[in-house]
Each structure stands twice: as structure tokens, then as C-alpha cells.
Write a protein that holds these residues in place. Structure first.
Motif, PDB file in Angstrom:
ATOM      1  N   UNK A 197       0.498  -1.412   0.070  1.00 19.43           N
ATOM      2  CA  UNK A 197       0.137  -0.018  -0.052  1.00 19.43           C
ATOM      3  C   UNK A 197       0.980   1.464  -0.279  1.00 19.43           C
ATOM      4  N   UNK A 198       0.692   1.992  -0.918  1.00 17.34           N
ATOM      5  CA  UNK A 198       1.219   3.038  -1.030  1.00 17.34           C
ATOM      6  C   UNK A 198       3.103   3.328  -0.485  1.00 17.34           C
ATOM      7  N   UNK A 199       3.377   2.358  -1.130  1.00 16.63           N
ATOM      8  CA  UNK A 199       4.894   1.926  -0.616  1.00 16.63           C
ATOM      9  C   UNK A 199       5.699   2.869  -2.033  1.00 16.63           C
ATOM     10  N   UNK A 200       7.107   3.776  -1.332  1.00 20.31           N
ATOM     11  CA  UNK A 200       7.585   3.542  -1.971  1.00 20.31           C
ATOM     12  C   UNK A 200       9.253   3.544  -1.347  1.00 20.31           C
ATOM     13  N   UNK A 201      10.260   3.843  -2.229  1.00 18.10           N
ATOM     14  CA  UNK A 201      11.585   2.998  -2.057  1.00 18.10           C
ATOM     15  C   UNK A 201      13.015   4.477  -3.195  1.00 18.10           C
ATOM     16  N   UNK A 202      13.439   4.902  -2.625  1.00  8.03           N
ATOM     17  CA  UNK A 202      13.992   5.914  -2.815  1.00  8.03           C
ATOM     18  C   UNK A 202      15.806   5.805  -2.664  1.00  8.03           C
ATOM     19  N   UNK A 203      16.901   5.884  -3.550  1.00 10.09           N
ATOM     20  CA  UNK A 203      17.958   5.127  -3.791  1.00 10.09           C
ATOM     21  C   UNK A 203      18.759   6.352  -4.069  1.00 10.09           C
ATOM     22  N   UNK A 204      19.441   7.317  -3.358  1.00  9.51           N
ATOM     23  CA  UNK A 204      20.103   8.888  -3.303  1.00  9.51           C
ATOM     24  C   UNK A 204      18.762   9.745  -4.122  1.00  9.51           C
ATOM     25  N   UNK A 205      19.051  10.346  -5.392  1.00  7.25           N
ATOM     26  CA  UNK A 205      17.802  10.861  -5.226  1.00  7.25           C
ATOM     27  C   UNK A 205      17.116  10.203  -6.604  1.00  7.25           C
ATOM     28  N   UNK A 206      17.139   9.045  -6.885  1.00 11.57           N
ATOM     29  CA  UNK A 206      16.352   8.895  -7.518  1.00 11.57           C
ATOM     30  C   UNK A 206      15.607   7.619  -7.659  1.00 11.57           C
ATOM     31  N   UNK A 207      13.874   7.897  -7.053  1.00 14.96           N
ATOM     32  CA  UNK A 207      12.605   6.997  -6.915  1.00 14.96           C
ATOM     33  C   UNK A 207      12.763   6.189  -7.508  1.00 14.96           C
ATOM     34  N   UNK A 208      12.498   4.827  -7.004  1.00  9.17           N
ATOM     35  CA  UNK A 208      12.949   3.579  -7.695  1.00  9.17           C
ATOM     36  C   UNK A 208      11.463   2.965  -8.117  1.00  9.17           C
TER      37      UNK A 208
ATOM     38  N   UNK B 138      10.852  -5.915  -1.186  1.00  6.06           N
ATOM     39  CA  UNK B 138      10.142  -4.794  -0.638  1.00  6.06           C
ATOM     40  C   UNK B 138       9.156  -6.261   0.398  1.00  6.06           C
ATOM     41  N   UNK B 139       8.383  -7.007  -1.472  1.00  3.43           N
ATOM     42  CA  UNK B 139       7.349  -7.828  -1.531  1.00  3.43           C
ATOM     43  C   UNK B 139       6.926  -9.032  -0.371  1.00  3.43           C
ATOM     44  N   UNK B 140       8.940  -8.883  -0.470  1.00  2.92           N
ATOM     45  CA  UNK B 140       8.811 -10.471   0.755  1.00  2.92           C
ATOM     46  C   UNK B 140       9.174 -10.254   2.005  1.00  2.92           C
ATOM     47  N   UNK B 141       9.238  -9.117   2.367  1.00  2.00           N
ATOM     48  CA  UNK B 141      10.239  -8.230   3.867  1.00  2.00           C
ATOM     49  C   UNK B 141      11.342  -8.263   3.850  1.00  2.00           C
ATOM     50  N   UNK B 142      12.173  -8.778   3.014  1.00  2.00           N
ATOM     51  CA  UNK B 142      13.896  -8.896   2.712  1.00  2.00           C
ATOM     52  C   UNK B 142      14.730  -7.665   2.522  1.00  2.00           C
ATOM     53  N   UNK B 143      13.429  -6.516   2.703  1.00  2.00           N
ATOM     54  CA  UNK B 143      13.714  -4.871   2.983  1.00  2.00           C
ATOM     55  C   UNK B 143      12.756  -3.901   2.937  1.00  2.00           C
ATOM     56  N   UNK B 144      13.334  -2.877   3.621  1.00  2.00           N
ATOM     57  CA  UNK B 144      12.316  -2.330   4.425  1.00  2.00           C
ATOM     58  C   UNK B 144      11.737  -0.551   3.316  1.00  2.00           C
ATOM     59  N   UNK B 145      10.741  -0.745   2.758  1.00  2.00           N
ATOM     60  CA  UNK B 145      10.528   0.018   2.059  1.00  2.00           C
ATOM     61  C   UNK B 145      10.944   1.664   2.777  1.00  2.00           C
ATOM     62  N   UNK B 146      10.916   2.589   2.310  1.00  2.00           N
ATOM     63  CA  UNK B 146      10.619   4.267   2.911  1.00  2.00           C
ATOM     64  C   UNK B 146       9.782   4.444   3.286  1.00  2.00           C
ATOM     65  N   UNK B 147       8.326   4.651   2.353  1.00  2.00           N
ATOM     66  CA  UNK B 147       7.287   5.067   2.996  1.00  2.00           C
ATOM     67  C   UNK B 147       6.106   3.518   2.331  1.00  2.00           C
ATOM     68  N   UNK B 148       4.755   3.613   3.143  1.00  2.00           N
ATOM     69  CA  UNK B 148       4.078   3.257   2.852  1.00  2.00           C
ATOM     70  C   UNK B 148       4.315   1.974   3.613  1.00  2.00           C
ATOM     71  N   UNK B 149       3.032   1.126   3.649  1.00  2.00           N
ATOM     72  CA  UNK B 149       2.636  -0.517   4.289  1.00  2.00           C
ATOM     73  C   UNK B 149       2.453  -2.096   3.311  1.00  2.00           C
ATOM     74  N   UNK B 150       3.721  -2.666   3.854  1.00  2.00           N
ATOM     75  CA  UNK B 150       3.340  -3.783   3.239  1.00  2.00           C
ATOM     76  C   UNK B 150       2.928  -5.155   4.457  1.00  2.00           C
ATOM     77  N   UNK B 151       2.123  -5.635   3.768  1.00  2.00           N
ATOM     78  CA  UNK B 151       1.244  -6.861   4.553  1.00  2.00           C
ATOM     79  C   UNK B 151       1.107  -8.174   4.264  1.00  2.00           C
ATOM     80  N   UNK B 152       1.457  -9.870   5.491  1.00  2.00           N
ATOM     81  CA  UNK B 152       1.686 -10.607   4.532  1.00  2.00           C
ATOM     82  C   UNK B 152       0.308 -11.438   5.504  1.00  2.00           C
ATOM     83  N   UNK B 153      -0.247 -12.466   5.182  1.00  2.00           N
ATOM     84  CA  UNK B 153      -1.564 -12.734   5.339  1.00  2.00           C
ATOM     85  C   UNK B 153      -1.153 -13.878   6.417  1.00  2.00           C
TER      86      UNK B 153
END
Length: 625
Positions: free
Chosen positions: A9-20, A50-65
Motif C-alpha cells: 500500500x502506497x510503497x515508496x523506495x528511494x536510492x540517492x536522488x532516484x525514486x525506484x 520489499x514484497x518478501x520483507x527482505x528489504x524495508x520500504x521508505x514509505x507505505x506498508x507491506x502486509x502478509x497474510x
């Protein structure tokens, strides 16, 4: 209703100045089989981590059943180097337990070739530490597939697998009930396994229903309607769609997209290449001789890989080379390269390789050549030359070819030391093409290349006039760029396979079932032609002696005249296959015109008789040898 397994949900990830990733919302449900595509560096791996929760998103939320059983294959395994294969794959299970499990047997046989892990020094008791990266990756994949999972996340699972392994993995994943999210550049694999596609670009994800073929159609249609992409890229997508609709018919059982819309979209798109014109141009650049091999023996150390091989690579031939790992594919190309570099002075262990006087060879090996890391991309290309002749009156500057391969104006000034592995691979191919070779050897060229770059490379090769040999486990790339497939079967022989990779897999399955070397070469089957149509390669079927030096199979002692007649028959069979395919299409188009159907059917019977006579003659020649 399918249960939702993962939500972003509304996930964001930034590396340096670039929003992946920018405000991304996605979901994975039970039964989903999702393929993830996009250019290198656009965030595919970041998304699935991020989907597998192996990396943390800068913003937003990831939920698993709750209680989600998740299996993840990353590009870098976490295996214990001190452990054995047995410990990592089957854990504490007793031998009779895992050997009695149909799933474990299927996985071990599919990934390793047998329960005793042939090729590993101590079988299941082999220590992991000294193993290669490819062997470790197969162990990690086996460990994941043996476990029960609700969701499997795979990052480039086909890397380090051969054609047989990829075919097995596709079948295994189709049969599993687990949901799947998979990043891969293997387009055949995507078509076989996936029912949805995520296209990662510009910080967001475009979703498409269906496999890779459907994705290509839908994306080309979307770009046509929206007119938001530049014309060059749109034309490439339309060209690839044309290939999917007109190319190898075995790719999918039935196209799932709307046939009428697809045909309308590609109505003015020509075939990928004019093979007859390219053959004429290649002949003018190369003469009659490229490589002639007579009774050649190829060795690696003391191991004999090929014995008494008689084979020809002619001007304009486009050959795909497949085979089991260790059968000698790379060794064969290196033997040809050594003969060419030394102008025939350096010869293999046995026999002789004759090299054409005008041969100008470029060889893309699996190892990325080291370049000065301080060079800029454009500088590295211009070190070879500033302009290149691509044939048919087409000429490009180094900068234009850089753009063709994904190095935009700004990226051309990036230091080589800052490039990713895939970008260095692209640069290596660029430098080879800038040298204007007329013979090109490509050993696993698809490694580290994203799908968009692969389509660019295929487009350049479409109009490239010369002789081409490609070693690849990427079936789509082989079908797309070559006209014939030859196989090293692991028994010391090289064989031409009229039906391509499918025939190779069938032969290998029979060899495994019989647990003995394959039978001598058979007559060409009445099958659809290989991609590229008529006017394809002119290499002989290339039979040779057995690996053990015993009785030679039929066809090994063919005279030069018989070899030339075999080549002529193979070309005629290709042309007949094309004509039969067109007649079948015409019959379908005129189904209500009974007079026209009768006329077409009569022509089809004539072609069938002609093909049967040619195949009989082909078999007689092979048996006479």
C-alpha cells in the motif's frame, strides 16, 4: 474467492536522488503466477525484496497474510559453506524418507539429473563451500521447491540452468498450487509459467493479464493508443509482436490475445529479416568458405568432447548450439577461434579446421572483458571505431549505436567502473559489433541483459549479414536469432535437429530413460520450420564418431558430395515447411470456398509427396555413410 497473500500500500523506495518505487499499491493472491519484467536498474529486484520483507520500504506498508509460508530465491544464496548438500536440501530426513518422496525425487532428478547428484564429487554428501555459484544456486532452488509454500518468490531462477533444467522447472511450477512472483528475462519461461505480468518502469508498475506474448501485445496496443512512447521503441514492440504471431508455432498452444487486433497491429510489419538477401550479402563478404571441419577431435585436457567431427559453417549460416553442460559447446567455439586467430596454424587434437581467408571473427565469451574503469562508455566504444556499417546501406555512429543499446546521451559519459554487470555486458557486445566482424560467436549473450535490451540486440542482429553461432539456454533468443539448431548430445556427437529445442529435449528424455547414448541421427521430421523461414543455415548434420571411439554411427563417413546433397535437401525441406504452413493458413481463410479449398488441398498433397521423397533420400544418404 482467492485469499489475498501479500499487500503493498502506497510503497515508496528511494536510492540517492532516484525514486525506484513511488506510491506503489499491489497485491498477490492465491493462484497468482506473476512475471516481473523491466529494464535493469528500474527496481525489479527491489520490488520483490520489499514484497518478501527482505528489504524495508521508505514509505507505505507491506502486509502478509497470517501464517504465510513464503519461499524466496535471491541472486545470492545463504547456504552454509560448511554444510553438505544433504543437510541443506533434505535436512534430517532419513534416506528412505526422502528417497520415498515423489516430490523430492522429482526435484533432485529435474535439477541435478538423478538422485545420486551426478556431477557432484560426493553426491549428497558433497560439501557446499568449494562448489561454483551455479551449483550453489541449484541447491538453493532445490531446497526451496522441496518445502511446502503458499507463495514462491524467484529472482532470475533460470540463471545457471540448461535448457532441460529450464523446461523441467517450468513444468514443475505449473503443477504446483503455490502462488508465484518471478523476475526473469527468459521470455519462453514467462510464457510457460505466468498468467499475469508486472512491468516495472518509471517508479510504478503496469499490470497485464496473460503471459509474455499477451504482455507484448497489450503493451504495444497501449503505446499505440496513448502515443506516449517514442516511435523507435514502439516499432520494436510491434516487431516482436509480429515475431510472436508469425514465429515458432510451438511457443503457445493458442494465442490468448485477440487475433484480429493483433493482425491489424502488425499488418505493415515485415518479417524480422530477409534471409535470402542477407545470405547473398554474407556470401559477398565471406566467399564460399567460412569454417570447414574434417574429422576433428576436440578435447578438454584428457577428456574427449567431440570425435571425428565433420561439419561446415557456411556464409550467412545462423546456428543455435545447445547441449548438456560439459558436452563441449564452448570448447568447440574456442577451437574454431584459435584456428581463425592463427590463420589455420593452431589445430585441434585431431583432424583439421579450414578457415576462410576473409573471415573476420568476433567472439563474445561468458567472461566480461575487463576495460579501463576510468573510460567513459562512448570512449570505450570509439576506441574500436567511430562509425559502423551494419549492412544493407545502414551506417551508425558510435553514439547512435550506444543509444540503440540503452546508453542515452547522459549515460554515454558514465565511467565504465560505475556500470552494472548487465551494462558491461551490453558494452562488450557493442564493442564487438563496432569492429565490423563477418562471423560472430555469442556464448550465453543473454546473461545479465533485460528483456528490452534483448529485443534491441535481436533487432540489430536481424539485419546483420554474416555467419552467426549462438550458445544459449534462452529458447526465445535462439528461435528469434538463428535458423537452425545443432546439439551436442553428451555422447561425442554434434547433430542437426530439424525441430530445434523441442527435438533436443525429446532426444535427451529418451537417452535418460534408456540410460545409454542416443541412437544415430534420424531423418528430419515433418514439422513446422524453425524461426527464420527458408534460406537458413547451410551447415551439415554434423555426425561424428562415438565418444568412446567405438563403432562410428551411420553418416560419419559421408563424402563431400553426399554432405552437399544433404545440405541441399535440408534447405528444400525448410522451404517446403514454409509452403505447407502458408497453405494451411490459406485453407483456413477460404474454408467456405470449396473449389478454392480443393485446389489448395491438391497443392498440399503434392508438397507432402515431395517432402516424403526428400526425407527418404536424406535417410539413404545418412545410412550410406
Amino acid at each position: 474467492m482467492a485469499v489475498n497473500l501479500v499487500n503493498l500500500e502506497a510503497v515508496g523506495k528511494v536510492y540517492g536522488t532516484r525514486a525506484l518505487l513511488d506510491g506503489l499499491s499491489l497485491g498477490v493472491s492465491e493462484g497468482d503466477r506473476i512475471g516481473v519484467v523491466g529494464r535493469n536498474g528500474d527496481g525489479k529486484t527491489t520490488l520483490i525484496r520489499i514484497l518478501a520483507k527482505r528489504e524495508t520500504a521508505d514509505e507505505g506498508r507491506v502486509t502478509h497474510a497470517g501464517g504465510l509460508r513464503l519461499g524466496v530465491l535471491t541472486q545470492h544464496d545463504s547456504l552454509d559453506p560448511e554444510a553438505t548438500v544433504r543437510h541443506e536440501v533434505v535436512g534430517d530426513m532419513a534416506d528412505h524418507e526422502w528417497a520415498g518422496s515423489a516430490k523430492v525425487r522429482d526435484v533432485l532428478t529435474g535439477l541435478f539429473g538423478g538422485l545420486d547428484l551426478p556431477g557432484f564429487p560426493e553426491g549428497m554428501d558433497t560439501v557446499i563451500g568449494p562448489l561454483s555459484g551455479g551449483e550453489r544456486r541449484r541447491i538453493a532452488l532445490a531446497k526451496l521447491l522441496i518445502a511446502e509454500q503458499d507463495l514462491i518468490v524467484l529472482d532470475e531462477p533460470t540463471n545457471h540452468l540448461d535448457v532441460e533444467g529450464i523446461a523441467w522447472l517450468a513444468g514443475h511450477l505449473r503443477a504446483r498450487r503455490s502462488a508465484l512472483v518471478c523476475v526473469t528475462h527468459d521470455r519462453w519461461f514467462l510464457d510457460q509459467v505466468c498468467t499475469r505480468m508486472w512491468d516495472v518502469q518509471g517508479g510504478t508498475v503496469h499490470e497485464y493479464d496473460g503471459g509474455y506474448s499477451d504482455y507484448v501485445f497489450a503493451r504495444a496496443e497501449r503505446e499505440r493508443i496513448a502515443a506516449t512512447e517514442e516511435a523507435r521503441r514502439q516499432n520494436l514492440m510491434r516487431k516482436e509482436l509480429a515475431w510472436l504471431r508469425r514465429g515458432a508455432p510451438a511457443r503457445t498452444s493458442k494465442p490468448r490475445f485477440r487475433i484480429e487486433a493483433a493482425n491489424e497491429l502488425i499488418a505493415d510489419v515485415p518479417p524480422p529479416r530477409d534471409s535470402a538477401e542477407l545470405m547473398r550479402f554474407a556470401g559477398s563478404r565471406l566467399g564460399k568458405t567460412v569454417f570447414d571441419l574434417e574429422d576433428v577431435t576436440v578435447q578438454a585436457g584428457r577428456k574427449v568432447l567431440l570425435r571425428q567431427l565433420t561439419w561446415q559453417l557456411g556464409p550467412g549460416d545462423r546456428i543455435g548450439l545447445v547441449g548438456v553442460n560439459g558436452a563441449g559447446k564452448t570448447s568447440l567455439l574456442r577451437a574454431l577461434e584459435e584456428a581463425a586467430r592463427s590463420e589455420g596454424e593452431r589445430q585441434p587434437a585431431g583432424g583439421r579446421i579450414k578457415v576462410g581467408r576473409t573471415v573476420r571473427l568476433a567472439y563474445l565469451s561468458q567472461e566480461v572483458a575487463e576495460l579501463d574503469p576510468s573510460w567513459r562508455v562512448l570512449e570505450a566504444v570509439e576506441q574500436v571505431r567511430s562509425r559502423v556499417d551494419l549492412g544493407k546501406g545502414r551506417e551508425m555512429t558510435a553514439s547512435q549505436l550506444c543509444e540503440r543499446f540503452g546508453f542515452g546521451k547522459q549515460r554515454q559519459w558514465t565511467p565504465v567502473g560505475d556500470l552494472s554487470g548487465g551494462e558491461r555486458r551490453r558494452l562488450q557486445i557493442l564493442r564487438l559489433l563496432m569492429d565490423e566482424p563477418n562471423v560472430l560467436f555469442l556464448d550465453e549473450p543473454t546473461n545479465d541483459l533485460d528483456i528490452e535490451t534483448l529485443t534491441q540486440l535481436e533487432d540489430v542482429l536481424d539485419g546483420w549479414p554474416g555467419s552467426l553461432v549462438v550458445i544459449s539456454h534462452d529458447r526465445f533468443f535462439l528461435e528469434r536469432t538463428t535458423d537452425r539448431v545443432h546439439a551436442l548430445m553428451g555422447d561425442g556427437t554434434l547433430r542437426m535437429l530439424p525441430r530445434g529445442v523441442e527435438e533436443y529435449l525429446e532426444r535427451r528424455a529418451r537417452m535418460r530413460a534408456a540410460d545409454q547414448p542416443a541412437a544415430p541421427v534420424a531423418a528430419p521430421a515433418a514439422a513446422a520450420p524453425q524461426a527464420g523461414g527458408s534460406g537458413g543455415a547451410t551447415g551439415t548434420s554434423g555426425t561424428s564418431g562415438t565418444a568412446g571411439g567405438g563403432e562410428r554411427p551411420k553418416g560419419a563417413g559421408l563424402s563431400r558430395a553426399a554432405q552437399k546433397e544433404l545440405q541441399r535437401i535440408e534447405r528444400q525441406l525448410d522451404r517446403i515447411g514454409d509452403k505447407e504452413k502458408q497453405l494451411h493458413a490459406d485453407i483456413a481463410d477460404n474454408a467456405t470456398d470449396f473449389a478454392r479449398v480443393a485446389e489448395l488441398d491438391a497443392r498440399l498433397r503434392e508438397l507432402t509427396t515431395e517432402r516424403d521423397n526428400l526425407e527418404t533420400r536424406w535417410l539413404e544418404l545418412a545410412e550410406d555413410g
